[in-house]
Write an enzyme that holds these catalytic residues in place. Structure first.
Site, short mmCIF file in Angstrom:
data_model
loop_
_atom_site.label_atom_id
_atom_site.label_comp_id
_atom_site.label_asym_id
_atom_site.label_seq_id
_atom_site.Cartn_x
_atom_site.Cartn_y
_atom_site.Cartn_z
N ASP A 293 -2.34 -3.09 1.07
CA ASP A 293 -1.82 -4.15 0.21
C ASP A 293 -0.71 -4.96 0.88
OD1 ASP A 293 -3.52 -3.23 -1.70
OD2 ASP A 293 -2.00 -2.99 -3.26
N HIS B 274 0.57 0.83 2.11
CA HIS B 274 1.35 -0.40 2.27
C HIS B 274 1.85 -0.52 3.72
CE1 HIS B 274 1.60 -0.05 -2.16
NE2 HIS B 274 1.66 -1.36 -2.12
ZN LIG Z 1 1.45 -5.37 -3.64
#
Ligand SMILES: [Zn+2]
Length: 240
Positions: free
Chosen positions: A54, A198
């Site tokens: 992400d 992430h």
């Molecule tokens: Zn995000």
């Protein structure tokens, strides 16, 4: 008389609090939403797993993650933020050309709750246009910022022809030890899992060392890494 009034106010407050808590829980639910299609994993006996990344794209994150995926011949799905795509032209196309799948992660990455319908449409639509401009033929995968959505965002996502993609395995937030970071993910994966990481900002350093461990660990366990679309297409029933 006064006691009764106070009791009623008390009960009213409790109901309000319970409602707010319920909405809060609902807004972050991984596998359920009020409208539209949501997937947190896929029901399958096949050892398939989708790695998803992400945020961004930003150059240091992309420079770190693409070579590792490439060295292992692994395909992944990136959920990109429109604003970051605009600030960093060319990165999304590079990811696409490397064979990865790109999804929509809103335009500003604001928490998209309790806003005007036009805001939701703009957040989904602007990034949709950017993804198409970068060469994604028909983007259909949306991941809400912070995983949060209620009725308004889900309606806009559904109207734009997207499905919401959540996850059933996520990184240990704040971990700095690569082995520990990798093991939490490896222990959580089952056939049909969708893994959230992430790599662009806070966890970039640990992922640079943990990602090879994760990919090799999954291969040792007999897993094939596929994109989210491949997982949805190959895994049979997708809703859970
Ligand atoms: Zn995000």
């Amino acid at each position: 008389m006064r006691g009764r009034l106070l009791r009623r106010i008390g009960i009213g407050l409790l109901v309000l609090l319970a409602g707010a808590y319920g909405l809060h829980r609902l807004s972050g639910a991984e596998c359920f939403q009020l409208v539209g299609e949501v997937h947190c994993r896929v029901d399958t006996d096949q050892k398939l797993v989708a790695l998803t990344f992400d945020d961004g794209p930003i150059p240091p994150g992309v420079e770190m993650v693409l070579p590792i995926l490439d060295a292992h011949g692994t395909k992944a799905t990136f959920f990109l933020v429109g604003e970051a795509m605009q600030r960093n032209p060319g990165l999304a196309r590079r990811m696409l050309e490397a064979g990865h799948e790109l999804g929509n992660h809103s335009y500003t990455h604001k928490r998209l709750l309790l806003r005007m319908p036009s805001t939701y449409e703009q957040e989904v639509g602007a990034t949709d246009a950017l993804l198409r401009a970068e060469g994604v033929e028909s983007p259909t995968l949306f991941r809400p910022p912070f995983g949060k959505r209620l009725l308004g965002l889900s309606l806009a996502v559904d109207n734009a022809g997207y499905r919401t993609i959540m996850w059933d395995v996520e990184e240990g937030v704040g971990l700095t030890d690569p082995r520990e970071y990798a093991d939490i993910i490896l222990d959580g994966v089952q056939p049909g899992s969708i893994v959230l990481m992430h790599p662009m900002f806070g966890h970039r350093e640990v992922i640079s060392k943990a990602l090879p461990l994760i990919i090799e660990g999954l291969e040792e366990r007999g897993y094939t890494m596929v994109t989210v679309s491949e997982l949805l297409a190959g895994g049979g029933v997708g809703d859970e």
